[in-house]
Write an enzyme that holds these catalytic residues in place. Structure first.
Site, PDB file in Angstrom:
ATOM      1  N   TYR A  37       0.819  -1.154  -0.128  1.00 48.96           N
ATOM      2  CA  TYR A  37      -0.183  -0.372  -0.041  1.00 48.96           C
ATOM      3  C   TYR A  37       0.940   1.195  -0.073  1.00 48.96           C
ATOM      4  O   TYR A  37       1.963   1.483  -0.211  1.00 48.96           O
ATOM      5  CB  TYR A  37      -0.868   0.396   0.874  1.00 48.96           C
ATOM      6  CG  TYR A  37      -1.763   0.799   1.267  1.00 48.96           C
ATOM      7  CD1 TYR A  37      -2.576   0.493  -0.342  1.00 48.96           C
ATOM      8  CD2 TYR A  37      -2.829   1.635   2.381  1.00 48.96           C
ATOM      9  CE1 TYR A  37      -3.990   1.560  -0.355  1.00 48.96           C
ATOM     10  CE2 TYR A  37      -3.449   2.424   1.821  1.00 48.96           C
ATOM     11  CZ  TYR A  37      -4.572   3.013   0.530  1.00 48.96           C
ATOM     12  OH  TYR A  37      -5.235   3.283   0.119  1.00 48.96           O
ATOM     13  N   LYS A  92     -19.283 -20.985 -11.016  1.00 47.29           N
ATOM     14  CA  LYS A  92     -18.672 -20.795 -12.360  1.00 47.29           C
ATOM     15  C   LYS A  92     -16.672 -19.862 -11.861  1.00 47.29           C
ATOM     16  O   LYS A  92     -16.752 -20.721 -12.939  1.00 47.29           O
ATOM     17  CB  LYS A  92     -19.523 -19.323 -12.766  1.00 47.29           C
ATOM     18  CG  LYS A  92     -18.855 -19.144 -14.118  1.00 47.29           C
ATOM     19  CD  LYS A  92     -19.790 -20.539 -15.476  1.00 47.29           C
ATOM     20  CE  LYS A  92     -19.736 -20.473 -16.908  1.00 47.29           C
ATOM     21  NZ  LYS A  92     -20.301 -20.917 -17.715  1.00 47.29           N
ATOM     22  N   GLU A 134     -23.367 -14.358 -17.957  1.00 44.31           N
ATOM     23  CA  GLU A 134     -23.862 -15.881 -17.483  1.00 44.31           C
ATOM     24  C   GLU A 134     -26.223 -15.834 -17.390  1.00 44.31           C
ATOM     25  O   GLU A 134     -25.804 -14.349 -15.981  1.00 44.31           O
ATOM     26  CB  GLU A 134     -22.926 -16.220 -16.223  1.00 44.31           C
ATOM     27  CG  GLU A 134     -23.775 -17.688 -15.881  1.00 44.31           C
ATOM     28  CD  GLU A 134     -22.764 -18.899 -16.866  1.00 44.31           C
ATOM     29  OE1 GLU A 134     -23.334 -19.818 -16.981  1.00 44.31           O
ATOM     30  OE2 GLU A 134     -21.996 -18.415 -17.762  1.00 44.31           O
ATOM     31  N   ASP A 160     -23.676 -19.263 -21.947  1.00 45.55           N
ATOM     32  CA  ASP A 160     -25.141 -20.684 -21.888  1.00 45.55           C
ATOM     33  C   ASP A 160     -25.366 -19.862 -23.619  1.00 45.55           C
ATOM     34  O   ASP A 160     -25.119 -20.768 -24.001  1.00 45.55           O
ATOM     35  CB  ASP A 160     -26.495 -19.194 -21.724  1.00 45.55           C
ATOM     36  CG  ASP A 160     -25.973 -18.881 -19.899  1.00 45.55           C
ATOM     37  OD1 ASP A 160     -26.049 -19.865 -19.062  1.00 45.55           O
ATOM     38  OD2 ASP A 160     -25.676 -17.593 -19.448  1.00 45.55           O
ATOM     39  N   ALA A 193     -35.532 -22.342 -29.282  1.00 41.39           N
ATOM     40  CA  ALA A 193     -35.158 -21.472 -30.332  1.00 41.39           C
ATOM     41  C   ALA A 193     -34.539 -20.398 -29.067  1.00 41.39           C
ATOM     42  O   ALA A 193     -34.797 -19.167 -29.510  1.00 41.39           O
ATOM     43  CB  ALA A 193     -36.080 -20.897 -31.095  1.00 41.39           C
ATOM     44  N   GLY A 194     -33.943 -20.772 -27.879  1.00 39.70           N
ATOM     45  CA  GLY A 194     -33.370 -19.134 -27.550  1.00 39.70           C
ATOM     46  C   GLY A 194     -31.778 -18.978 -27.386  1.00 39.70           C
ATOM     47  O   GLY A 194     -31.372 -19.635 -28.708  1.00 39.70           O
ATOM     48  N   ALA A 195     -31.294 -18.285 -26.793  1.00 37.35           N
ATOM     49  CA  ALA A 195     -29.552 -18.646 -26.326  1.00 37.35           C
ATOM     50  C   ALA A 195     -29.236 -19.032 -27.172  1.00 37.35           C
ATOM     51  O   ALA A 195     -28.020 -18.667 -27.934  1.00 37.35           O
ATOM     52  CB  ALA A 195     -29.270 -17.733 -25.499  1.00 37.35           C
ATOM     53  N   ALA A 196     -29.304 -20.005 -26.230  1.00 40.40           N
ATOM     54  CA  ALA A 196     -28.239 -22.056 -26.805  1.00 40.40           C
ATOM     55  C   ALA A 196     -28.891 -22.144 -28.276  1.00 40.40           C
ATOM     56  O   ALA A 196     -27.401 -22.170 -29.202  1.00 40.40           O
ATOM     57  CB  ALA A 196     -28.506 -22.605 -25.869  1.00 40.40           C
ATOM     58  N   ASN A 285     -31.828 -30.157 -19.008  1.00 43.50           N
ATOM     59  CA  ASN A 285     -31.256 -30.516 -18.008  1.00 43.50           C
ATOM     60  C   ASN A 285     -32.226 -29.724 -16.437  1.00 43.50           C
ATOM     61  O   ASN A 285     -33.241 -29.038 -16.793  1.00 43.50           O
ATOM     62  CB  ASN A 285     -29.742 -29.990 -17.263  1.00 43.50           C
ATOM     63  CG  ASN A 285     -28.976 -30.769 -18.190  1.00 43.50           C
ATOM     64  OD1 ASN A 285     -28.857 -31.993 -17.515  1.00 43.50           O
ATOM     65  ND2 ASN A 285     -27.643 -30.596 -17.760  1.00 43.50           N
ATOM     66  N   ASN A 317     -20.393 -27.788 -20.563  1.00 38.60           N
ATOM     67  CA  ASN A 317     -19.934 -25.981 -20.797  1.00 38.60           C
ATOM     68  C   ASN A 317     -18.381 -25.856 -19.869  1.00 38.60           C
ATOM     69  O   ASN A 317     -17.186 -25.159 -20.476  1.00 38.60           O
ATOM     70  CB  ASN A 317     -20.524 -25.101 -20.221  1.00 38.60           C
ATOM     71  CG  ASN A 317     -21.391 -24.878 -21.586  1.00 38.60           C
ATOM     72  OD1 ASN A 317     -22.136 -25.846 -22.420  1.00 38.60           O
ATOM     73  ND2 ASN A 317     -22.483 -23.740 -21.244  1.00 38.60           N
TER      74      ASN A 317
END
Length: 423
Positions: A37, A92, A134, A160, A193-196, A285, A317
């Site tokens: 410091y 994560k 995320e 994702d 039909a989502g993000a993934a 899942n 992942n």
């Protein structure tokens, strides 16, 4: 199976949570204190003021990733809020550190305003070497990531979306080889039909799948041109010119099924009508679109995998994000581009064909793995993933001009192996 009691005890004892901050320099004497410091800390501050790139030399920025969420799309739990999502973000961080020696601060944002999230994340750029978004719901997640990539000079990666695409892409490449299929000729049906799902479809195209061979389904069925007006601009990218309507219709004659939706949507009658030697990856899942046992019983000629660890060919992942960021951080990449994602996929696909090593067998109770129907992607505890994938990502960053640090690629692999020994 892990019980609720076990899970709660694990997170509560001996101290709450799963992450802590530890000093990387000793602080045991007055001299140490003066260096850590004031007054000693002023010198690196002034050097960074004169040479901004020295922030990587004198601080932890080069090995620090922010895991950022607002808790609106947490695992299979949905919109549970920022605080309730914190255990996932801490988890994560554990995986980043355990598998790739990347340090993490988890940051939970109590807002659902995309522009506010963008403003907050941008303001944190001086602190972090990379941003892992995320569990942010669609379609906001697309806008947030796209904007941050354009406006920030460090890697921004929505796991994702891209994590699932990168890992499943490796599985599909190898599955096609095992099943003697040409990927460019395969008809692929994606449930969800989502993000993934959107990211997977785009990544598969980059791997060689023809756009017209992708049939994407949401809750109402196939995304067709007749539904164009009711679809948002994200889904419109994957409308099909077909008279078929339902998921069952789409699966007739299909070579590959990718499940990114909900459990139990696919029946044995549906998969009976798929092409010879079909490839199925139901990844919902904890309950997949169709159970692994039903696939194998109904179609002995099939190659299958899920998102679960208790069946072969798990699409996990953790095979992606730690090593993608490792490679990106080591070359001070300004972004994670298409070529880096493809490199990660191909590295995983290639590694699965290598002979199994003792360390992998030991991690999985002595089980031996060899390339084939039951083994088309590496296991998370294969230590070679760290070297192969991190190197591939770093090399792609250098090759495509997004690396800002010159590294000697001929020695980088050896450096990774040395780092692996201390993880």
């Amino acid at each position: 199976m892990v019980t609720k009691e076990q899970a709660l005890k694990y997170h509560a004892k001996p101290i709450p949570g799963k992450l802590m901050v530890m000093a990387s320099k000793k602080c045991e004497t007055q001299e140490d204190l003066s260096l850590a410091y004031t007054p000693g800390v002023a010198d690196p501050c002034l050097e960074i003021e004169k040479h901004p790139e020295d922030v990587y030399k004198y601080t932890n920025k080069g090995n620090l990733v922010a895991v950022i969420s607002n808790g609106t799309a947490v695992l299979g739990l949905g919109n549970i809020g920022a605080s309730a999502g914190k255990p996932v973000m801490e988890g994560k961080g554990v995986l980043f550190k355990r598998f790739a020696d990347v340090d993490v601060y988890d940051i939970e944002l109590d807002t659902q305003d995309p522009d506010e999230i963008i403003k907050i994340v941008k303001a944190m750029e001086p602190t972090f070497g990379g941003i892992n978004l995320e569990d942010i719901k669609a379609p906001e997640c697309f806008y947030i990531e796209e904007t941050l990539i354009k406006e920030m000079d460090i890697p921004v990666f929505h796991d994702d979306q891209h994590g699932t695409a990168i890992i499943s892409g490796a599985a599909i490449l190898n599955a096609c080889e095992v099943q003697a299929k040409n990927l460019s000729e395969c008809k692929i049906v994606i449930s969800g039909a989502g993000a993934a799902a959107i990211s997977c479809a785009k990544h598969y195209e980059n791997l060689g799948v023809k756009h017209d061979n992708i049939f994407m389904c949401d809750r109402k069925g196939i995304l067709t041109k007749t539904r164009y007006q009711e679809l948002d601009k994200i889904k419109r990218q994957f409308v099909s010119d077909t008279d078929k309507v339902t998921l069952a219709d789409a699966l007739e004659g299909a070579d590959i099924f990718i499940g990114l939706s909900a459990g139990g949507l696919v029946t044995t009658d549906m998969i009976k009508k798929m092409a010879d030697k079909p490839i199925l990856f139901p990844m919902a899942n904890p309950t997949p679109e169709i159970h692994y046992e039903k696939i194998i019983e109904t179609r002995p000629d099939a190659l299958a995998g899920t998102g679960r660890s208790d069946y072969p060919n798990q699409v996990n992942n953790v095979l992606g994000f730690p090593f993608i960021f490792r490679g990106a951080l080591d070359v001070h990449a300004s972004m994670i581009n298409k070529e880096m994602k493809i490199a990660a996929t191909r590295a995983l696909a290639d590694l699965a064909k290598e002979p199994c090593i003792e360390a992998v067998e030991k991690a999985y109770n002595g089980e031996h793995f060899s390339f084939g129907k039951n083994y088309v992607i590496p296991k998370p505890f294969d230590p070679r993933v760290f070297v192969w994938e991190s190197y591939a990502v770093a090399e792609a960053a250098v090759r495509t001009g997004v690396a800002r640090k010159n590294i000697d690629l001929s020695t980088y692999r050896a450096q990774l192996k040395k780092r692996l020994s201390i993880i």
